[in-house]
Enzyme design. Structure first.
Site, PDB file in Angstrom:
ATOM      1  N   SER A   1       8.444 -14.978  13.632  1.00 44.34           N
ATOM      2  CA  SER A   1       7.961 -13.720  12.873  1.00 44.34           C
ATOM      3  C   SER A   1       8.130 -12.418  13.451  1.00 44.34           C
ATOM      4  O   SER A   1       7.781 -11.542  12.929  1.00 44.34           O
ATOM      5  CB  SER A   1       6.199 -14.034  13.016  1.00 44.34           C
ATOM      6  OG  SER A   1       5.753 -13.939  14.173  1.00 44.34           O
TER       7      SER A   1
ATOM      8  N   HIS B   1      -8.673   5.761 -27.284  1.00 41.21           N
ATOM      9  CA  HIS B   1      -7.966   4.947 -27.733  1.00 41.21           C
ATOM     10  C   HIS B   1      -6.353   5.401 -27.798  1.00 41.21           C
ATOM     11  O   HIS B   1      -5.865   5.102 -29.008  1.00 41.21           O
ATOM     12  CB  HIS B   1      -8.311   4.248 -29.112  1.00 41.21           C
ATOM     13  CG  HIS B   1      -9.757   3.984 -29.260  1.00 41.21           C
ATOM     14  ND1 HIS B   1     -10.210   2.758 -29.189  1.00 41.21           N
ATOM     15  CD2 HIS B   1     -10.871   4.838 -29.340  1.00 41.21           C
ATOM     16  CE1 HIS B   1     -11.453   2.746 -29.202  1.00 41.21           C
ATOM     17  NE2 HIS B   1     -11.918   3.856 -29.243  1.00 41.21           N
TER      18      HIS B   1
ATOM     19  N   SER C   1      20.704  10.821 -17.102  1.00 39.35           N
ATOM     20  CA  SER C   1      21.156   9.578 -17.481  1.00 39.35           C
ATOM     21  C   SER C   1      22.807   9.525 -17.206  1.00 39.35           C
ATOM     22  O   SER C   1      23.423  10.815 -17.583  1.00 39.35           O
ATOM     23  CB  SER C   1      20.764   9.512 -19.049  1.00 39.35           C
ATOM     24  OG  SER C   1      21.859   8.261 -19.714  1.00 39.35           O
TER      25      SER C   1
ATOM     26  N   LYS D   1      19.128  13.469 -21.333  1.00 39.73           N
ATOM     27  CA  LYS D   1      18.080  12.950 -20.839  1.00 39.73           C
ATOM     28  C   LYS D   1      17.435  13.458 -19.622  1.00 39.73           C
ATOM     29  O   LYS D   1      18.118  14.077 -18.766  1.00 39.73           O
ATOM     30  CB  LYS D   1      18.255  11.441 -20.517  1.00 39.73           C
ATOM     31  CG  LYS D   1      18.692  10.446 -21.814  1.00 39.73           C
ATOM     32  CD  LYS D   1      17.461  10.227 -22.514  1.00 39.73           C
ATOM     33  CE  LYS D   1      16.591   9.319 -21.930  1.00 39.73           C
ATOM     34  NZ  LYS D   1      17.089   7.929 -22.106  1.00 39.73           N
TER      35      LYS D   1
ATOM     36  N   GLU E   1       7.648   6.237 -13.284  1.00 36.14           N
ATOM     37  CA  GLU E   1       7.524   4.819 -13.827  1.00 36.14           C
ATOM     38  C   GLU E   1       7.598   4.016 -12.560  1.00 36.14           C
ATOM     39  O   GLU E   1       6.883   3.003 -12.775  1.00 36.14           O
ATOM     40  CB  GLU E   1       9.092   4.702 -14.716  1.00 36.14           C
ATOM     41  CG  GLU E   1       9.264   5.527 -15.917  1.00 36.14           C
ATOM     42  CD  GLU E   1      10.545   5.576 -16.495  1.00 36.14           C
ATOM     43  OE1 GLU E   1      10.876   4.600 -17.328  1.00 36.14           O
ATOM     44  OE2 GLU E   1      11.325   6.304 -15.932  1.00 36.14           O
TER      45      GLU E   1
ATOM     46  N   TYR F   1      -8.448 -20.470  13.415  1.00 34.19           N
ATOM     47  CA  TYR F   1      -7.027 -19.867  13.324  1.00 34.19           C
ATOM     48  C   TYR F   1      -6.152 -21.178  12.640  1.00 34.19           C
ATOM     49  O   TYR F   1      -6.274 -22.286  13.071  1.00 34.19           O
ATOM     50  CB  TYR F   1      -6.372 -19.441  14.401  1.00 34.19           C
ATOM     51  CG  TYR F   1      -4.886 -19.021  14.210  1.00 34.19           C
ATOM     52  CD1 TYR F   1      -4.729 -17.721  13.964  1.00 34.19           C
ATOM     53  CD2 TYR F   1      -3.836 -19.994  14.598  1.00 34.19           C
ATOM     54  CE1 TYR F   1      -3.548 -17.210  13.639  1.00 34.19           C
ATOM     55  CE2 TYR F   1      -2.556 -19.251  14.426  1.00 34.19           C
ATOM     56  CZ  TYR F   1      -2.070 -18.175  13.868  1.00 34.19           C
ATOM     57  OH  TYR F   1      -1.253 -17.729  13.546  1.00 34.19           O
TER      58      TYR F   1
ATOM     59  N   GLN G   1      -0.295 -16.312   9.687  1.00 34.73           N
ATOM     60  CA  GLN G   1       0.747 -15.490  10.041  1.00 34.73           C
ATOM     61  C   GLN G   1       1.315 -14.757   8.804  1.00 34.73           C
ATOM     62  O   GLN G   1       2.141 -13.828   8.875  1.00 34.73           O
ATOM     63  CB  GLN G   1       2.031 -16.247  10.782  1.00 34.73           C
ATOM     64  CG  GLN G   1       3.332 -15.650  11.166  1.00 34.73           C
ATOM     65  CD  GLN G   1       4.249 -16.318  12.110  1.00 34.73           C
ATOM     66  OE1 GLN G   1       3.759 -16.627  13.395  1.00 34.73           O
ATOM     67  NE2 GLN G   1       5.133 -16.675  11.523  1.00 34.73           N
TER      68      GLN G   1
ATOM     69  N   LYS H   1       0.849 -10.810   7.027  1.00 36.40           N
ATOM     70  CA  LYS H   1       1.348  -9.585   7.609  1.00 36.40           C
ATOM     71  C   LYS H   1       2.385  -8.959   6.365  1.00 36.40           C
ATOM     72  O   LYS H   1       2.366  -7.796   6.311  1.00 36.40           O
ATOM     73  CB  LYS H   1       1.998  -9.702   8.808  1.00 36.40           C
ATOM     74  CG  LYS H   1       1.210  -9.715  10.079  1.00 36.40           C
ATOM     75  CD  LYS H   1       1.685 -10.345  11.361  1.00 36.40           C
ATOM     76  CE  LYS H   1       0.825 -10.918  11.996  1.00 36.40           C
ATOM     77  NZ  LYS H   1       0.435 -12.622  11.641  1.00 36.40           N
TER      78      LYS H   1
HETATM   79  N1  ARG Z   1       2.400 -15.085  15.528  1.00 35.13           N
HETATM   80  C1  ARG Z   1       1.314 -15.598  15.312  1.00 35.13           C
HETATM   81  C2  ARG Z   1       0.521 -15.057  13.987  1.00 35.13           C
HETATM   82  O1  ARG Z   1       1.194 -13.882  13.403  1.00 35.13           O
HETATM   83  C3  ARG Z   1       0.351 -15.444  16.293  1.00 35.13           C
HETATM   84  C4  ARG Z   1      -0.775 -16.346  16.524  1.00 35.13           C
HETATM   85  C5  ARG Z   1      -0.166 -17.679  17.083  1.00 35.13           C
HETATM   86  N2  ARG Z   1      -0.946 -18.392  17.334  1.00 35.13           N
HETATM   87  C6  ARG Z   1      -0.927 -19.487  17.742  1.00 35.13           C
HETATM   88  N3  ARG Z   1      -2.029 -20.356  18.178  1.00 35.13           N
HETATM   89  N4  ARG Z   1       0.150 -20.311  17.388  1.00 35.13           N
HETATM   90  O2  ARG Z   1      -0.327 -15.611  13.474  1.00 35.13           O
END
Ligand code: ARG
Length: 456
Positions: A20, A153, A274, A280, A287, A314, A319, A322
């Site tokens: 990651s 409308h 254009s 144009k 847009e 978790y 992951q 993000k």
């Molecule tokens: N790269 C992981 C994430 O973004 C960090 C946490 C990883 N934790 C684990 N127990 N493997 O979620």
């Protein structure tokens, strides 16, 4: 990092799906900040020796500098930002680096880093929304008297002022900002010290760390701390609503800028030409702002689906939180900034707008209201009489009730006098709407003043 238990290295595909660092490097600043606060607390509680704590702080500072000047070696083999920083720390200061992870897990570490990133993103969004509101306010103030048709409308309904129309967006964006504030307040609790999921056996100071990192306090449940991502969902919801508002304004700009409407001229800076049609002027920026909501709302959908059905606590699924979040806030930031630029630059064509404001029988309601006031007619009857007048005018090829001669009006309702023409201009119509929040220029100016005060 976990070589003790393993005898064979991960498969290349395992690494490919697991890695990651390519995207979570954007958490670098938060990661280092969190580590420095954690290390300081460990030292204060006597959990690591002062010399080790000093080495860690020094190493993290050097890493910060490497990040700033672009020399930090991001390496895929260390998977994510947390292990990249720790590995580099070990290279810089030796075995003391291994003490930093006392009373901490990557689970609470990533929960912290990401929460701080989202919190900062909310703060940035508020700043960008405010800049857009200021641009709208300035335009609205300059055009508090500029008439235009108001639509329902997308059909001409009643005359309004351009200032009033722009102020509608100031209100919407004002609520968007307050949604970011609300989200920030709810998320502002520090998950660090929850460790893997159950808390830590070390005598750590979670309150102190929370305070050092600008949180209102520590999160109250260690499992929730590492499992929760609703702070991101909430921020993405606020972002999606804001992007939706942007797309509505963008759509209006696209419409207004057509020769058919001819209400505004966009600046050269926010239009493109254009390659084939020399005449144009394309509103590409508008847009694209209209389109970007797709990414933002798509991100909210993506993260909601990632989180749905995840058991406590978790899971690596998380992951995947993000990329959509980064993408959404990147898109929102560009959209807000581009919109502020467009609004500041655009110039309304007051003549076209005023002509349109008077056309399409836009003051028919004023005619009916006059019948109610001057002739004491029930509104339903007045509505009927007005309808007949509009029908008659239309059959004569007219576009405004004001153009209909008095004898024609009196043929429909003999008690009508020439006084009625006073209420049939778009100026009179807009000026008459003095109810709180109405389009009368005095009301619009009062709202502008209130907002200017609020944004000061
Ligand atoms: N790269 C992981 C994430 O973004 C960090 C946490 C990883 N934790 C684990 N127990 N493997 O979620």
């Amino acid at each position: 990092m976990w070589g003790g238990r393993f005898s064979v290295k991960p498969a290349d595909l395992m690494q490919a799906i697991n890695v990651s660092i390519g995207f979570d490097k954007r958490l670098a600043a938060e990661d280092i900040r969190g580590s420095r606060a954690h290390a300081a607390m460990l030292a204060e509680r006597g959990l690591i020796a002062p010399a080790d704590a000093a080495a860690i702080q020094d190493g993290l500072k050097r890493i910060e500098a490497e990040m700033a000047d672009g020399t930090f070696p991001f390496r895929d083999e260390f998977e994510d930002i947390h292990m990249n920083v720790e590995a580099r720390l070990r290279e810089l200061i030796g075995p003391a680096a291994g003490r930093l992870h006392t009373a901490r897990s990557r689970n609470d570490q990533v929960a912290l880093d990401f929460r701080m990133w989202v919190r900062a993103a909310c703060d940035r969004s508020v700043g960008q929304v405010r800049a857009l509101q200021r641009a709208l306010l300035a335009k609205a103030e300059a055009h508090a008297d500029t008439l235009m048709p108001g639509f329902t409308h997308l059909q001409p309904a009643q005359p309004v002022t351009f200032g009033h129309h722009l102020m509608a967006y100031v209100e919407m964006f004002g609520r968007d900002a307050s949604r970011f504030f609300d989200a920030r307040e709810r998320m502002n609790q520090c998950p660090l010290g929850s460790a893997a999921l159950a808390g830590s056996p070390f005598p750590i100071d979670r309150h102190g760390v929370a305070q050092a990192l600008g949180f209102d306090g520590p999160t109250a449940n260690s499992m929730d701390s590492v499992a929760a991502r609703d702070f991101a969902l909430e921020a993405l919801s606020a972002a999606s609503i804001c992007a939706t508002h942007l797309s509505r304004l963008a759509e209006e700009i696209v419409l207004w800028a057509t020769p058919q409407f001819g209400f505004i001229k966009l600046s050269d800076a926010f239009t493109t030409g254009s390659s084939i049609m020399p005449q144009k002027r394309n509103p590409d920026a508008a847009e694209l702002v209209r389109a970007k909501v797709g990414r933002v709302l798509g991100s909210l959908t993506a993260l909601t689906v990632v989180m749905k059905g995840l058991p406590m606590t978790y899971s690596k699924d998380m992951q995947e939180d993000k990329v959509p979040t980064f993408e959404a806030f990147d898109a929102l930031e560009l959209s807000l900034n581009a919109m502020a630029g467009m609004v500041a630059d655009l110039e309304p064509n007051a003549t076209r707008m005023a002509a349109a404001a008077g056309g399409a029988f836009s003051t028919a309601t004023d005619f009916a209201d006059w019948l109610v006031r001057a002739l004491d007619m029930p509104f339903r009857d007045a509505h009927h009489v007005t309808g007949a007048a509009v029908k008659r005018a239309e059959s004569m090829g007219l576009e405004e009730l004001a153009s209909l001669p008095l004898d024609e009006l009196q043929a429909i309702e003999p008690r009508i006098t020439s006084e009625v023409y006073k209420v049939l201009t778009p100026e009179a119509s807009a000026a008459s709407r003095t109810s709180y929040g109405g389009t009368a220029p005095a009301q619009v100016r009062a709202q502008i003043a209130r907002w200017k005060d609020q944004l000061r």
